[in-house]
Scaffold this motif. Sequence first.
Motif, PDB file in Angstrom:
ATOM      1  N   SER A 134       7.596  24.804  51.223  1.00  0.00           N
ATOM      2  CA  SER A 134       6.813  23.591  51.441  1.00  0.00           C
ATOM      3  C   SER A 134       7.698  22.473  51.992  1.00  0.00           C
ATOM      4  CB  SER A 134       6.082  23.163  50.169  1.00  0.00           C
ATOM      5  OG  SER A 134       6.997  22.946  49.147  1.00  0.00           O
ATOM      6  N   ALA A 135       8.984  22.440  51.606  1.00  0.00           N
ATOM      7  CA  ALA A 135       9.889  21.435  52.176  1.00  0.00           C
ATOM      8  C   ALA A 135      10.100  21.700  53.668  1.00  0.00           C
ATOM      9  CB  ALA A 135      11.225  21.454  51.441  1.00  0.00           C
ATOM     10  N   SER A 136      10.212  22.983  54.018  1.00  0.00           N
ATOM     11  CA  SER A 136      10.450  23.316  55.424  1.00  0.00           C
ATOM     12  C   SER A 136       9.236  22.986  56.287  1.00  0.00           C
ATOM     13  CB  SER A 136      10.813  24.792  55.562  1.00  0.00           C
ATOM     14  OG  SER A 136       9.652  25.573  55.377  1.00  0.00           O
ATOM     15  N   GLY A 176       7.697  20.295  55.952  1.00  0.00           N
ATOM     16  CA  GLY A 176       7.680  18.841  56.059  1.00  0.00           C
ATOM     17  C   GLY A 176       6.920  18.138  54.951  1.00  0.00           C
ATOM     18  N   CYS A 177       6.646  18.827  53.853  1.00  0.00           N
ATOM     19  CA  CYS A 177       5.948  18.179  52.731  1.00  0.00           C
ATOM     20  C   CYS A 177       6.900  17.230  52.011  1.00  0.00           C
ATOM     21  CB  CYS A 177       5.495  19.221  51.712  1.00  0.00           C
ATOM     22  SG  CYS A 177       4.184  20.249  52.297  1.00  0.00           S
ATOM     23  N   THR A 178       6.344  16.158  51.442  1.00  0.00           N
ATOM     24  CA  THR A 178       7.149  15.350  50.537  1.00  0.00           C
ATOM     25  C   THR A 178       7.200  16.087  49.215  1.00  0.00           C
ATOM     26  OG1 THR A 178       5.249  14.165  49.676  1.00  0.00           O
ATOM     27  CG2 THR A 178       6.326  13.230  51.613  1.00  0.00           C
ATOM     28  N   LYS A 179       8.072  15.598  48.334  1.00  0.00           N
ATOM     29  CA  LYS A 179       8.223  16.225  47.027  1.00  0.00           C
ATOM     30  C   LYS A 179       6.893  16.244  46.275  1.00  0.00           C
ATOM     31  CE  LYS A 179      11.970  17.147  44.757  1.00  0.00           C
ATOM     32  NZ  LYS A 179      13.372  16.934  44.566  1.00  0.00           N
ATOM     33  N   TRP A 180       6.206  15.094  46.307  1.00  0.00           N
ATOM     34  CA  TRP A 180       4.965  14.972  45.534  1.00  0.00           C
ATOM     35  C   TRP A 180       3.900  15.930  46.065  1.00  0.00           C
ATOM     36  CZ3 TRP A 180       3.452  13.911  41.042  1.00  0.00           C
ATOM     37  CH2 TRP A 180       2.137  13.558  40.766  1.00  0.00           C
ATOM     38  N   GLN A 181       3.862  16.085  47.411  1.00  0.00           N
ATOM     39  CA  GLN A 181       2.912  17.044  47.979  1.00  0.00           C
ATOM     40  C   GLN A 181       3.238  18.454  47.503  1.00  0.00           C
ATOM     41  OE1 GLN A 181       3.492  15.963  52.096  1.00  0.00           O
ATOM     42  NE2 GLN A 181       1.416  15.126  52.242  1.00  0.00           N
ATOM     43  N   ALA A 182       4.530  18.777  47.513  1.00  0.00           N
ATOM     44  CA  ALA A 182       4.929  20.114  47.057  1.00  0.00           C
ATOM     45  C   ALA A 182       4.535  20.309  45.598  1.00  0.00           C
ATOM     46  CB  ALA A 182       6.434  20.298  47.226  1.00  0.00           C
ATOM     47  N   VAL A 183       4.737  19.250  44.785  1.00  0.00           N
ATOM     48  CA  VAL A 183       4.421  19.363  43.361  1.00  0.00           C
ATOM     49  C   VAL A 183       2.925  19.566  43.155  1.00  0.00           C
ATOM     50  CG1 VAL A 183       4.305  18.053  41.204  1.00  0.00           C
ATOM     51  CG2 VAL A 183       6.421  18.097  42.519  1.00  0.00           C
ATOM     52  N   THR A 184       2.116  18.711  43.798  1.00  0.00           N
ATOM     53  CA  THR A 184       0.681  18.770  43.501  1.00  0.00           C
ATOM     54  C   THR A 184      -0.017  19.947  44.171  1.00  0.00           C
ATOM     55  OG1 THR A 184       0.374  17.183  45.275  1.00  0.00           O
ATOM     56  CG2 THR A 184       0.284  16.333  43.026  1.00  0.00           C
ATOM     57  N   GLU A 237       8.679  25.063  30.959  1.00  0.00           N
ATOM     58  CA  GLU A 237       8.948  26.489  31.181  1.00  0.00           C
ATOM     59  C   GLU A 237       8.079  27.020  32.312  1.00  0.00           C
ATOM     60  OE1 GLU A 237       8.599  28.640  27.491  1.00  0.00           O
ATOM     61  OE2 GLU A 237      10.231  27.445  26.648  1.00  0.00           O
ATOM     62  N   ALA A 238       6.808  26.617  32.314  1.00  0.00           N
ATOM     63  CA  ALA A 238       5.888  27.116  33.334  1.00  0.00           C
ATOM     64  C   ALA A 238       6.321  26.661  34.727  1.00  0.00           C
ATOM     65  CB  ALA A 238       4.473  26.627  33.037  1.00  0.00           C
ATOM     66  N   ILE A 239       6.712  25.382  34.830  1.00  0.00           N
ATOM     67  CA  ILE A 239       7.088  24.860  36.149  1.00  0.00           C
ATOM     68  C   ILE A 239       8.389  25.503  36.626  1.00  0.00           C
ATOM     69  CG2 ILE A 239       7.794  22.787  37.390  1.00  0.00           C
ATOM     70  CD1 ILE A 239       5.840  21.230  35.642  1.00  0.00           C
ATOM     71  N   ARG A 240       9.320  25.703  35.679  1.00  0.00           N
ATOM     72  CA  ARG A 240      10.585  26.330  36.043  1.00  0.00           C
ATOM     73  C   ARG A 240      10.407  27.759  36.552  1.00  0.00           C
ATOM     74  NH1 ARG A 240      14.926  23.476  35.227  1.00  0.00           N
ATOM     75  NH2 ARG A 240      14.703  21.938  33.589  1.00  0.00           N
ATOM     76  N   SER A 241       9.382  28.446  36.006  1.00  0.00           N
ATOM     77  CA  SER A 241       9.249  29.852  36.383  1.00  0.00           C
ATOM     78  C   SER A 241       8.586  30.019  37.758  1.00  0.00           C
ATOM     79  CB  SER A 241       8.458  30.615  35.321  1.00  0.00           C
ATOM     80  OG  SER A 241       7.156  30.137  35.289  1.00  0.00           O
ATOM     81  N   VAL A 242       8.132  28.932  38.364  1.00  0.00           N
ATOM     82  CA  VAL A 242       7.612  29.030  39.734  1.00  0.00           C
ATOM     83  C   VAL A 242       8.805  29.250  40.672  1.00  0.00           C
ATOM     84  CG1 VAL A 242       6.434  27.794  41.584  1.00  0.00           C
ATOM     85  CG2 VAL A 242       5.673  27.523  39.231  1.00  0.00           C
ATOM     86  N   PRO A 243       8.766  30.318  41.499  1.00  0.00           N
ATOM     87  CA  PRO A 243       9.930  30.669  42.310  1.00  0.00           C
ATOM     88  C   PRO A 243      10.371  29.522  43.219  1.00  0.00           C
ATOM     89  CG  PRO A 243       8.271  32.392  42.417  1.00  0.00           C
ATOM     90  CD  PRO A 243       7.667  31.274  41.666  1.00  0.00           C
ATOM     91  N   ALA A 244      11.691  29.360  43.380  1.00  0.00           N
ATOM     92  CA  ALA A 244      12.244  28.272  44.192  1.00  0.00           C
ATOM     93  C   ALA A 244      11.772  28.374  45.644  1.00  0.00           C
ATOM     94  CB  ALA A 244      13.768  28.304  44.125  1.00  0.00           C
ATOM     95  N   ALA A 245      11.504  29.608  46.079  1.00  0.00           N
ATOM     96  CA  ALA A 245      11.082  29.810  47.478  1.00  0.00           C
ATOM     97  C   ALA A 245       9.828  29.002  47.803  1.00  0.00           C
ATOM     98  CB  ALA A 245      10.832  31.291  47.720  1.00  0.00           C
TER      99      ALA A 245
END
Lengths: 285, 278
Positions: free
Chosen positions: B169-171, B173-181, B156-164
């Motif tokens: 972070s993707a824009s 050039g971060c990898t997924k894992w970088q964005a996550v951590t 629930e906590a992770i889902r509530s972080v806004p998609a923006a």
Amino acid sequence: MTRLERNDRIIRLALLLVAFSAVSILIVITAFIFSEGTPIMFRHGPGRFLLGLDWYPSEKLFGLLPMIVGSFSVTAGALLVGVPTSLACAVVLTQFASKRTARVLKPVIELLAGIPSVVYGFIGIVVIVPFIRDNLGGPGLSVLAAAIVLGIMILPTVISISVDAFQALPPSYREGSIALGATVWQTVRMVLLPAARSGIVAAVILGMGRAIGETMAVIMIAGNAAAVPTSPLAPVRTLTSNIALEMGYASGEHREALFATGVILFVIIMILNTLANRASARRKV
Amino acid sequence: MAGSPRRTQTIVKSALWTLTGATILVLVFIVVFILRRGLPEVSWGFLTRHPEAMGVAGGIFPTIVGTLALTLMAILIATPLGVGTAIYLTEYTWEGRLTRVIRFGAECLAGIPSILFGLFGFILFVTKLKLGWSILSGGLTLSFMILPTIIRTSEEAIRSVPAAYREVSASLGCTKWQAVTRVVLPSALPGITTGVILSVGRSIGETAAVIFTAGSALHLPTSVFSSSRTMAVHFYILAREGISMRMAYGTAAVLVVTILFINIVSYYLMHRFIRKYS
């Protein structure tokens, strides 16, 4: 960049493994309890376990019917006490109480979900059991005492899930009904309750699971006699208490029989979980 | 006749309010009852001394240490597993059969009664793996029990972080894992902490799963392989075997105060977290 991409792939795989931890734990628990508990059932015949009236482990008599009846009678009593009260609370919290009152009452109810079951059992011993003994007769340690305490224990669970069920309804249901001139109670009875039914059913089933699975509180107040209870004032032993009471010293076939008790409990809980899952899945469609 | 639905409403309304009031009253009564009789027993000595004569006198110090050790062990095992599962479910996959299986597994695990966890922990950790009654056996068993809570609250906590946040972070050039951590997890941290704190509360109050896996030795644990008695188990034994009602009330008061404090903290954290993102 390719190094980072490769790392990401490894991380994805690692996370996938971790994500299966809950499922694997469930499978391991199921496997262990069944492998320890089912052989003795088939050796003696499942009928003698499920329908046997006598539990004398020292004489190799492992009839679990008194405990099955015990678990269900205590749970039925708990639902009788807990469900109407919970629904009343859920209706009041979502329909009648002002936003401010609801904001105070809801956390109070939720906070008390955290009170350990041993504390509920203790309150049962020092308050409810003596009250029943003095006013209604019998030993006090009884189906009734267990039903009351379990009924109170399931309140937070059933209330919070039913409140969610009411809050998940589109506000237009309520508004439309009020606009047609219905009173709030008419709206609740004729519109909201039927619409929230599947969520409420899930709440009741989960409450039932909680009551059937409760152990320590029940041991303290139910009297634990391994016989089919003849009245609400008679002592009773549930499946859970049967395991907890004798686990400490059981060995050999006796211990296997306790695992067989665990198997029956497990099957009941899984049926309830599946039903609750179905009920709440229907709501989402 | 026209006034009749209103009259029904008034009657029903007062009946429902009465039931609600009774519920709150019962729950408050339980806490007040325990605290009024228990708090007078609680003193510095009660918290820091060893029990004497099986708990008839003295304090509850070893049981506090036992509770802390067992809870810490359970949290250390369950948190990485739970948060990892939540990250996978929210960031690395899409809804489908796989996520349904994982969620169903977690839901079933949450529904299993604690006595079955106790039974399982006893047969696997205590006897088959020969860990004996120990903090390790008890901590492992408890960690399995609290895992579903940690998965659900972290998800629930992770889902509530806004998609923006993820899109930015993707824009960059971060990898997924970088964005996550670096982006998602720090933002979701208060929500995840709430789940962990709730699980701490649950571990502290648990009896049935612990008594058969961690045992009930009354001495101070020296390693993860020593048997240890938690406050809840101590309270249960004092009350059920009638060793000392005074000590039972005292232990219950410490237990209830600790758990209420923990739940209030987690409730406060959760609300601050929700307000931030809505």
